[in-house]
Structures are given as structure tokens and as C-alpha cells.
Write a protein that holds these residues in place. Structure first.
Motif, PDB file in Angstrom:
ATOM      1  N   ASP A  39       0.839  -1.194   0.000  1.00 15.80           N
ATOM      2  CA  ASP A  39       0.000   0.000   0.000  1.00 15.80           C
ATOM      3  C   ASP A  39       0.880   1.253   0.000  1.00 15.80           C
ATOM      4  O   ASP A  39       1.849   1.353   0.765  1.00 15.80           O
ATOM      5  N   THR A  40       0.551   2.223  -0.830  1.00 12.49           N
ATOM      6  CA  THR A  40       1.368   3.431  -0.963  1.00 12.49           C
ATOM      7  C   THR A  40       1.343   4.303   0.286  1.00 12.49           C
ATOM      8  O   THR A  40       2.133   5.240   0.410  1.00 12.49           O
ATOM      9  N   ARG A  41       0.449   4.002   1.216  1.00 14.05           N
ATOM     10  CA  ARG A  41       0.400   4.774   2.458  1.00 14.05           C
ATOM     11  C   ARG A  41       1.440   4.303   3.462  1.00 14.05           C
ATOM     12  O   ARG A  41       1.579   4.893   4.537  1.00 14.05           O
ATOM     13  N   ASN A  42       2.150   3.226   3.172  1.00 15.17           N
ATOM     14  CA  ASN A  42       3.201   2.749   4.067  1.00 15.17           C
ATOM     15  C   ASN A  42       4.421   3.665   3.986  1.00 15.17           C
ATOM     16  O   ASN A  42       4.633   4.376   2.993  1.00 15.17           O
ATOM     17  N   ASP A  43       5.242   3.614   5.033  1.00 18.46           N
ATOM     18  CA  ASP A  43       6.485   4.377   5.017  1.00 18.46           C
ATOM     19  C   ASP A  43       7.473   3.775   4.022  1.00 18.46           C
ATOM     20  O   ASP A  43       8.131   4.488   3.267  1.00 18.46           O
ATOM     21  N   PHE A  44       7.571   2.444   4.027  1.00 20.04           N
ATOM     22  CA  PHE A  44       8.495   1.747   3.134  1.00 20.04           C
ATOM     23  C   PHE A  44       7.640   0.915   2.179  1.00 20.04           C
ATOM     24  O   PHE A  44       7.123  -0.146   2.528  1.00 20.04           O
ATOM     25  N   VAL A  45       7.454   1.414   0.961  1.00 23.56           N
ATOM     26  CA  VAL A  45       6.542   0.803  -0.002  1.00 23.56           C
ATOM     27  C   VAL A  45       7.306  -0.191  -0.880  1.00 23.56           C
ATOM     28  O   VAL A  45       8.369   0.125  -1.416  1.00 23.56           O
ATOM     29  N   LEU A  46       6.757  -1.409  -1.010  1.00 25.20           N
ATOM     30  CA  LEU A  46       7.379  -2.463  -1.812  1.00 25.20           C
ATOM     31  C   LEU A  46       6.445  -2.851  -2.956  1.00 25.20           C
ATOM     32  O   LEU A  46       5.219  -2.861  -2.789  1.00 25.20           O
ATOM     33  N   SER A  47       7.010  -3.206  -4.095  1.00 21.17           N
ATOM     34  CA  SER A  47       6.201  -3.626  -5.242  1.00 21.17           C
ATOM     35  C   SER A  47       6.075  -5.142  -5.337  1.00 21.17           C
ATOM     36  O   SER A  47       5.422  -5.660  -6.232  1.00 21.17           O
ATOM     37  N   ASP A  48       6.690  -5.866  -4.439  1.00 27.52           N
ATOM     38  CA  ASP A  48       6.686  -7.327  -4.410  1.00 27.52           C
ATOM     39  C   ASP A  48       5.254  -7.853  -4.314  1.00 27.52           C
ATOM     40  O   ASP A  48       4.519  -7.535  -3.393  1.00 27.52           O
ATOM     41  N   GLY A  49       4.854  -8.699  -5.283  1.00 26.20           N
ATOM     42  CA  GLY A  49       3.503  -9.232  -5.288  1.00 26.20           C
ATOM     43  C   GLY A  49       3.203 -10.176  -4.147  1.00 26.20           C
ATOM     44  O   GLY A  49       2.031 -10.441  -3.836  1.00 26.20           O
ATOM     45  N   PHE A  50       4.247 -10.722  -3.486  1.00 29.90           N
ATOM     46  CA  PHE A  50       4.036 -11.623  -2.362  1.00 29.90           C
ATOM     47  C   PHE A  50       3.941 -10.872  -1.030  1.00 29.90           C
ATOM     48  O   PHE A  50       3.753 -11.485   0.016  1.00 29.90           O
ATOM     49  N   VAL A  51       4.100  -9.558  -1.074  1.00 31.83           N
ATOM     50  CA  VAL A  51       4.005  -8.738   0.134  1.00 31.83           C
ATOM     51  C   VAL A  51       2.569  -8.262   0.291  1.00 31.83           C
ATOM     52  O   VAL A  51       1.932  -7.857  -0.685  1.00 31.83           O
ATOM     53  N   SER A  52       2.040  -8.304   1.503  1.00 29.52           N
ATOM     54  CA  SER A  52       0.679  -7.850   1.759  1.00 29.52           C
ATOM     55  C   SER A  52       0.620  -6.327   1.717  1.00 29.52           C
ATOM     56  O   SER A  52       1.643  -5.637   1.834  1.00 29.52           O
ATOM     57  N   ASN A  53      -0.576  -5.783   1.560  1.00 25.83           N
ATOM     58  CA  ASN A  53      -0.744  -4.331   1.523  1.00 25.83           C
ATOM     59  C   ASN A  53      -0.217  -3.684   2.805  1.00 25.83           C
ATOM     60  O   ASN A  53       0.424  -2.638   2.779  1.00 25.83           O
ATOM     61  N   ARG A  54      -0.516  -4.273   3.928  1.00 22.34           N
ATOM     62  CA  ARG A  54      -0.018  -3.798   5.223  1.00 22.34           C
ATOM     63  C   ARG A  54       0.676  -4.991   5.869  1.00 22.34           C
ATOM     64  O   ARG A  54       0.073  -5.761   6.606  1.00 22.34           O
ATOM     65  N   HIS A  55       1.949  -5.152   5.547  1.00 25.43           N
ATOM     66  CA  HIS A  55       2.641  -6.394   5.852  1.00 25.43           C
ATOM     67  C   HIS A  55       3.259  -6.419   7.252  1.00 25.43           C
ATOM     68  O   HIS A  55       3.057  -7.370   8.010  1.00 25.43           O
TER      69      HIS A  55
END
Length: 661
Positions: A39-55
């Protein structure tokens, strides 16, 4: 969990992605809480498809840094000097204390945490509570037995004990990227095997055993084995390829094992001795929710050994393999489900018209044979036509589903095997019987009236004449009915026959109420006057709608990129090169080569497949004559028709239902 203060921390935390889709990304923070996810609202945003929106998140409490997994879908793995800890709980958040240098695996991304004193900080520490309780203390390493073990890591996790200079890391990183592009299980395993032999020169033997039950997977035959080069397997054919004791231990504990002969002492089994195994590594293949199987390499036949660093690398390799195998199996499952859907759809369509049973399968078979022949052509107009494997698969599905739209066509139209259905013909027979009886009664009434007026003699000759006329009428109506039955089922009705039908439609007979009734009703006359086929204009419009409906219905399915053309191929199978086809009246180059192949196969099977009430199945010779006539009229591709007749027919002759010559 929320911070009780928004003040900055005295620690400067830096996050660096050292492997994964965002490799090289780095950011530093002086805040007390850092969130990470897609999710782009995170401090550290990842594009990894296996990562949850709020991981996950990093929080500071009482001078400690806590890594917390926020009930992510795939979980997280934290590696520090002291411990490798898997955090995966979809019911509640889990956490572990971390320090500078810790590495965190989220999805397929490996992130390194670096902590330094923040020179700009006011040294005020934000107070956090974790689930309302003090943060948990750092975890201690678990007790080790006489085997070297490593905790399961669901994705590529690199322990800090691995030296960054180890060139094999590049091999494993490259593997992760290559696996992301593969969905076939055999391709996945081939790549894993190749990488394994590259990364571990001491390895002579590789094996994968698939299964979820620890007891079964430890004793069953391996799914796949491979030896390096031409190295033979042990001479003792009765000896098992793998050690069931090692397999069972790994499957039960779900920890990787590095075994050498000395590590088990007296527990060394005969199977290990028979296989001449000096050292082996075995790792669990753990999916998102269950054990997928086991992966083993060993040095059978030579005295080489593995190191603890080898085990860490092998653990990473197994994690990559597990992700790829699970994805491949999911893809296979989806494909099996889709194949089932296609088969069920075809059965549902053809069940509405038993006469055409098997039509879609045969059309798909003939079409792919034609496409396969065209792919091998190296000269002439068809040289530029080539379908790759994805296009061949796309064409197969389009051919199987080309009549999908018929599911919306009325059954009495689809199954109309005659110009007039049996029920209508039965009503006509009853009408003819009524006509002769009422006509006979009228003749008798007229004769009685003549007698009463004295216009006829009561000598019996008048009744005899009426009876003979009645017999002639019955014979005429019986012959007329038989002729109408023939007309109803003929493939083609001549002009003079149409004229006779219309003439019959003008004839009437007396009804009981004194009015006149026609022998044939107007709609019956119109249907019997259909010159070719059995459908009237209204029914023909409805039947032709199936092509457009096929495209419309299939277009609603979310096809993958390589199958995007299925709807338009299926929906265009009645188009003709001269623009006389339907539903769009496409011309020439507007019709794809795949559609041209499908059209030829569809026409050929419709002609040869089975007898119809109104015509016999055509011979192969006659069907090819019709195809050639259509190509001569620029309706079909003449090059494809020629190839179909000369090369494809000999290949499919045994599959044609009625190959009469």
C-alpha cells in the motif's frame, strides 16, 4: 498497536532491499514506527507481489526495536545473529526483537536493517506497548542435536553468516528472477536442478519428493531424481535412493538437515551405506499452508562434504523452489479447472442436439492438425503463417468453444431436423382425416337433399358414386400426406414442389360449423416452401446469432494475455472471405488465419459427421468438392483448402465418423 507519543527516536533506522523486485531501494527514518507493505500509504513501499498491503512494521519500545508481522498473508522471517524466526499468524500480529544488521524476509524481498544514533534526535524515546504488554525479550537459539539444522525459510533468506563475497548468491538471486517467469512444473524443476548443480559442486545426486504427509513422503518413491553428468546410481538396484530416516526427520520437524556419516554415528542406516553417501542436505518444501515435499542433494559415490554455509544456501534454494512449485501446482490446478469448464461447456452445448455430439472435439482436432501442417510449410503463400504454442492453445480453446453461443438458441430451433416438426405433421394427418370425414358427410347431406327435392333417384347408384369418390379422396389425401412428409425432410425443394405446396395451401374443406378450413395453415406452407435446409427466415436469424453470442459470452471471461483472441476467433467461424459470412461480414485480410482454419474444419465436419433427417452424411470426396467450390467462389482460403485436402485428410481419416469414399 499505536504509539503513545509521536516524538522522534534517538535511533536512525535504515532499510535496504538487498534482493527482490525493489533491489537497491534504501530509505532512512528517525521516527519510532516504520510501516512496510505494498500500500502506498506505508512508510516503506514495496512492489513485491508476495508482500501484503499492510505487511509489517518496525517499532521502538524502551530502547528495543521490534519487528512485527501484521497478520500478513505469507508471513515474515527475521534473521539475526542469535536466531532465525518465522512470524506467520493470520489471527494476530507477532513480533521479535531485532538489532542493527538483522535481515528480514517479506514476500520474496530481503531487507537489511541498519541502526545508528541519530545526531539530530532529541533523544526522546517513544513509548510503545505490544498487545498491551511489554515487548518480548530477544529469542535465544534453539538447542541443536548432533545434526546441523536450519529453520525453514519460506522465501530466500540470507543468514548474516554468509559472506557477501560468495559468488553463489548471484546464482540464487538469478534463479529467483527466472522462476518468476515459469509456471510449468517440469520447467521449474529443470531450472532448480541446473542451479543446484551449479551452486553446489560437491553434489552428485538431486531428488525431489512431493507430498504433504510426513509419514508418506518419507517412504514413497521420489517424484524426480537427477545425477550429475553420467554418474551412475548405486549398483544395488534394491537399495532405496533416499534415506527414509532423514526424510522423515525433515518432514516432521520442517527443518533443513546437513548430514555427514559421523554426525549419526551408530545410527547410520544400511540405505545410506548402500548409496555410498558421505554427506547430504535435505530441506522441506513448505508452501503457504502445508508441506509440499522434500528436496535432497548428496555426494554419493565421492568423499566430498558440505558446510554449514552450504546448508544456509540450500535452505534459500529450497524456499525458492517451494514458492515456484506451489505456483506451478496452482497454475496446473487452474488449467485443470479450466479444462473441466471447457469440457462441461462443450457437453452442455452438444447435449441440446444429440445429432452433433462430438462436433466441437472433432473440429478442434481437425483445426489443430491443419495448423500443425501449416507451421511446417517453408515455401509459398502460407510460409508466413506460423502459430507458436500459446497461439495453438488459444486456437484449440476457440475451436472447442466456437458454438458456445448456441446455449442461448431455442432448442426447437437447434434440433429442427425437418421443415415441420413431428407434432405438426401429426396435426396435419388428423386434419386430413377430419377433412375426408366432413367432406363425406357433406356429400351425403347434399345427396339426401337431392332425394327430398326429387333431383335424384333412390336406386343406390348415387350412394355408390359417393362411396367411390370418398375412396378416391382418401387415397389422394394419403398420397399427399406422404409427399408432404418427404418434402418436410428433403435437403433441397424444387420450384415445382414449392408451387404444389402453395396450391395445396389454397385448398379447403368444410368444417362442422359450415365454414371452410384450409388443408395447410399459412405458417405450415411457409415452412414447407423453405428451399434449402429446414429453418425459416426467423429461425435462421436466431440460429446465426450463435456466432455473435459466442464472442459476446466468451468475451466476459477474464482470459490471460496469451488467450485474449479466443472470443474473436470463436465468434468469426462463419465469416467468409467475400464478405457474405456472418455476424460481421468481414472481408479478406480482416479474417485471421486461425479463423480461416477453423471455418474449413467446421464446414468439413458438418458435412461428413453424421446423417441428418434431411440429408445423408457426405463422403470425404463430396465434402472436399464443396470446400473447393467455396474456395473457387472466394469464400474460403484456397491455399488452406488445398493443404487440408492433400495433407490433413490422410492424417485425420481414421477420426472421421463416416469416411465413405
Amino acid at each position: 498497536m499505536r504509539p503513545e507519543s509521536n516524538e522522534t527516536t534517538s535511533k536512525m533506522m535504515s532499510l535496504t532491499v538487498i534482493s527482490g523486485p525493489d533491489e537497491g531501494k534504501t530509505k532512512s527514518y528517525s521516527q519510532s514506527r516504520i510501516t512496510m507493505g505494498r500500500d502506498t500509504r506505508n512508510d516503506f513501499v514495496l512492489s513485491d507481489g508476495f508482500v501484503s498491503n499492510r505487511h509489517a512494521e518496525l517499532v521502538v519500545e524502551n530502547g528495543q526495536i521490534l519487528f512485527r508481522d501484521l497478520k500478513s498473508r505469507h508471513g515474515s522471517t527475521v534473521v539475526t545473529d542469535a536466531v532465525t524466526k518465522k512470524l506467520h499468524d493470520e489471527e494476530r500480529a507477532r513480533h521479535v526483537a531485532v538489532e542493527s544488521g538483522a535481515e528480514v524476509q517479506v514476500g520474496s524481498s530481503l531487507i537489511r536493517l541498519t541502526v545508528a544514533e541519530d545526531p539530530l534526535s532529541n533523544r526522546t524515546t517513544t513509548n510503545y506497548k505490544v498487545d498491551g504488554k511489554p515487548a518480548a525479550p530477544k529469542l535465544e537459539p534453539s538447542e541443536r542435536d548432533n545434526l546441523i539444522t536450519a529453520a525453514h525459510q519460506p522465501v530466500k533468506t540470507i543468514n548474516r553468516s554468509l559472506e557477501s563475497a560468495d559468488t553463489r548468491l548471484a546464482v540464487l538471486f538469478r534463479l529467483a528472477g527466472q522462476l518468476n517467469g515459469l509456471t510449468a512444473l517440469d520447467e521449474v524443476l529443470d531450472l532448480i536442478i541446473e542451479t543446484t548443480f551449479d551452486a553446489f559442486p560437491a553434489t552428485n545426486f538431486f531428488a525431489v519428493t512431493l507430498g504433504a504427509d510426513p509419514d508418506e513422503v518419507s517412504v514413497q518413491e521420489p517424484f524426480l531424481t537427477r545425477t550429475r553428468g553420467e554418474i551412475p546410481l548405486p549398483d544395488n538396484e534394491d537399495a532405496p535412493l533416499l534415506s527414509s530416516s532423514i526424510l522423515h526427520r525433515v518432514a516432521t520437524s520442517q527443518e533443513s538437515i546437513l548430514f555427514t556419516k559421523d554426525s549419526l554415528g551408530s545410527e547410520v542406516t544400511q540405505s545410506i551405506l548402500d548409496a555410498k553417501i558421505t554427506a547430504c542436505m535435505c530441506a522441506p518444501l513448505v508452501g503457504q499452508k502445508s508441506l509440499l515435499g522434500l528436496m535432497q542433494v548428496d555426494t554419493r559415490g565421492r568423499g566430498s562434504l558440505f558446510t554449514r554455509q552450504d546448508l544456509e544456501l540450500f535452505n534459500i534454494l529450497a524456499s525458492n523452489a517451494a514458492f515456484a512449485i506451489e505456483r506451478a501446482r496452482l497454475t496446473e490446478s487452474i488449467m485443470e479447472m479450466f479444462e473441466g469448464f471447457v469440457a462441461a461447456s462443450v457437453n452442455a452445448i452438444e447435449a441440446r442436439d444429440p445429432v452433433t455430439a462430438g462436433h466441437s472435439e472433432r473440429v478442434a482436432h481437425y483445426t489443430l492438425e491443419l495448423a500443425d501442417v501449416v507451421n511446417d510449410i517453408e515455401t509459398g503463400p502460407l510460409y508466413d503463417v506460423f502459430l507458436d504454442p500459446d497461439e495453438m492453445r488459444e486456437l484449440r480453446y476457440a475451436a472447442l468453444l466456437h458454438d458456445f453461443g448456441k446455449i442461448a438458441v431455442r432448442e426447437d430451433v437447434i434440433q429442427k431436423g425437418a421443415r415441420l416438426p413431428r407434432e405438426t405433421m401429426r396435426l396435419i394427418r388428423q386434419r386430413f382425416e377430419t377433412a375426408r370425414e366432413l367432406t363425406y358427410r357433406q356429400w351425403l347431406q347434399e345427396y339426401v337433399a337431392k332425394l327430398e327435392r326429387g333431383d335424384a333417384r333412390p336406386d343406390g347408384r348415387g350412394l355408390a358414386k359417393i362411396d367411390q369418390t370418398y375412396v378416391d379422396l382418401c387415397k389422394e389425401l394419403d398420397e399427399t400426406y406422404e409427399w408432404l412428409e418427404e418434402i418436410s425432410t428433403k435437403g433441397y425443394v424444387q420450384d415445382e414442389e414449392i408451387a404444389r405446396v402453395r396450391e395445396l395451401g389454397e385448398k379447403t374443406f368444410p368444417s362442422a360449423d359450415g365454414t371452410r378450413q384450409p388443408y395447410l395453415r399459412p405458417e405450415e406452407v411457409e415452412n414447407l416452401c423453405i428451399q434449402k435446409g429446414t429453418l425459416n427466415e426467423e429461425e435462421w436469424v436466431e440460429m446465426r446469432s450463435h456466432a455473435a453470442l459466442s464472442e459476446s459470452y466468451l468475451d466476459q471471461i477474464p482470459w490471460s494475455d496469451e488467450l485474449q483472441s479466443i472470443p474473436c476467433i470463436a465468434g468469426a467461424h462463419h465469416e467468409k472471405l467475400d464478405g457474405t459470412g456472418y455476424p460481421q461480414g468481414l472481408l479478406g485480410d480482416e479474417i485471421m488465419p486461425q479463423v480461416r482454419m477453423l471455418t474449413i474444419s467446421d464446414i468439413f465436419d458438418a458435412l461428413t459427421a453424421s446423417d441428418r433427417p434431411y440429408r445423408k452424411a457426405a463422403t470425404i470426396e463430396r465434402a472436399l468438392e464443396i470446400l473447393n467450390l467455396e474456395s473457387d467462389e472466394n469464400k474460403l482460403d484456397d491455399d488452406l483448402v488445398e493443404v487440408f485436402g492433400s495433407i490433413v485428410i490422410p492424417r485425420i481419416q481414421d477420426d472421421i465418423p463416416n469416411p465413405r469414399d
